[in-house]
Design an enzyme around this catalytic site. Structure first.
Site, PDB file in Angstrom:
ATOM      1  N   SER A 137       1.725   8.434  -3.865  1.00 44.13           N
ATOM      2  CA  SER A 137       2.361   9.088  -2.707  1.00 44.13           C
ATOM      3  C   SER A 137       2.637  10.577  -3.009  1.00 44.13           C
ATOM      4  CB  SER A 137       3.622   8.294  -2.344  1.00 44.13           C
ATOM      5  OG  SER A 137       4.076   8.630  -1.069  1.00 44.13           O
ATOM      6  N   ASP A 152       6.189  14.338   4.666  1.00 40.90           N
ATOM      7  CA  ASP A 152       7.632  14.302   4.419  1.00 40.90           C
ATOM      8  C   ASP A 152       8.394  15.370   5.187  1.00 40.90           C
ATOM      9  OD1 ASP A 152       7.129  12.199   2.758  1.00 40.90           O
ATOM     10  OD2 ASP A 152       7.051  13.420   0.951  1.00 40.90           O
ATOM     11  N   HIS A 174      -0.636   7.761   2.505  1.00 40.75           N
ATOM     12  CA  HIS A 174      -0.220   6.805   3.556  1.00 40.75           C
ATOM     13  C   HIS A 174      -0.949   7.103   4.855  1.00 40.75           C
ATOM     14  CE1 HIS A 174       3.265   5.455   1.116  1.00 40.75           C
ATOM     15  NE2 HIS A 174       3.458   6.726   0.844  1.00 40.75           N
TER      16      HIS A 174
END
Lengths: 250, 250
Positions: A137, A152, A174
């Site tokens: 990630s 994010d 993701h």
């Protein structure tokens, strides 16, 4: 590469890299790192201890708690974990590490911390010289040229968006296909990446959960059994098959 | 407030604000601004022309195209639109505007442009002095103290994250409740906001699509018929009813 070394031939330098860049640490209904453990057992086979970088603090958990979580997973493949926050000299901890793992969480925080501790460059040099590295990630996003394709929230202001540059493109971790049933009007991931390419020419690889890149022996190979989605400026996105070679992408 | 004015009493200053802060410009299956038009007709009732700030460029469309889209919607309530990019002097265009609308798109880009043209402060001062303002999505996020609760991708590096500070808290636009059916392991909106509050004490209002804040006569009222979700540091998130008064929140 330490500053007191003679610069290496870029090709040889690249061939020394030994990196796993994973979209996620955890699959739905799976344990932390569970799906990757067989791969990691081989990747870190020469390591008794792996240095863990917990700076991204998912959900804001402490460095100690996050390191304990990583240690629990690595114990299953008989590898010890030591958190970088336990060392007086973070740069020296990186240079001396047998292997390095940067976990996920918030990419803005991770990048801000790597700059604050002045270890962005030493981390890039150490991994480029062959120290085995795992990113998941946010720890994978920083392997790209910049952190500009993170999903994010900008909870903290980093001094800039440049990252390790271990691969010649960026990662969107993701990666999520547009939900055609959704009535939500917020931008899809694909729209966000399109906006990026109005201002930037860096290719971006959308890595779906369960995929990883294996950077080894001078090659960058897509692993994990899934397709990945490649976004390039002024081009229609394309789907790359599992086991694709991305070495020539730039 | 122009620098050659005598500073106003902060309370009076606040009471002069006349702002609509909308989560989204467009509802599912609705036209651009359609659901807001009755409200806007009243909000901009004294304006023949509204100044449009198209800097956020959704999907990377041009300033011209974006301004044309806004003009088409405002024509339905007999108001002309003029894009800020059509003026030689952007600061003067803001000071002289009868009303101002900042559209959505990418918040990083919008903030970077407002700083590049050196108009962040003049925009804050002008709106604080009573010029009617409409923000949608990114144009609403900048009404808060900082842009740190945007959902957007950092496609460009702004000189800092501070924004207009027209309200004493931050906005998370397009607020989305966690999808309990999802197998995706990327962070939920709530997790991202929790990470924010590990490092920041600014309250954040999650505005669902269809909601807006009405800042008028010294009050901040939730409108649109839906609840909003309030996130504060070290507290369990709470649901606020439609028509709630958020004036005392800080």
């Amino acid at each position: 590469m330490p500053s007191d070394c003679i610069p290496l031939d870029p090709k040889i330098y690249f061939e020394m890299k030994n990196i796993i860049i994973a979209s996620t640490s955890t699959l739905h209904a799976g344990g932390y790192l569970e799906y990757l453990l067989p791969e990691l057992s081989n990747h870190f086979k020469d390591c008794k201890t792996v240095l863990f970088i917990p700076y991204a603090r998912p959900s804001g958990i402490s460095h100690e708690q996050y390191t304990a979580n990583a240690a629990l997973a690595f114990a299953k493949i008989n590898i010890a974990i030591k958190g970088i926050h336990e060392f007086e000299d973070a740069a020296m901890a990186i240079k001396n590490a047998q292997g390095i793992f940067t976990g996920g969480g918030n990419t803005f925080l991770l990048v801000q911390q790597l700059y604050q501790y002045n270890i962005m460059h030493v981390l890039a040099d150490t991994v480029s010289s062959g120290t085995p590295y795992l990113g998941t990630s946010a720890g994978s996003v920083i392997c790209g040229l910049s952190m500009q394709n993170t999903n994010d929230m900008p909870i903290i202001y980093p001094p800039n968006f440049q990252t390790l540059g271990l691969i010649p493109f960026n990662i969107n971790a993701h990666y999520l296909d547009p939900d055609t049933q959704s009535q939500h009007m917020g931008e899809t991931r694909e729209t966000r990446l399109k906006e990026f390419h109005v201002f930037n020419t860096i290719p971006v690889l959308g890595l779906r959960e369960g995929s990883w890149l294996e950077v080894k022996a001078g090659k960058i190979i897509l692993r994990g059994g899934l397709k990945a989605r490649l976004f390039e400026a002024n081009q229609t996105p394309t789907e790359l098959e599992n086991n694709s070679d991305l070495s020539s992408l730039k």
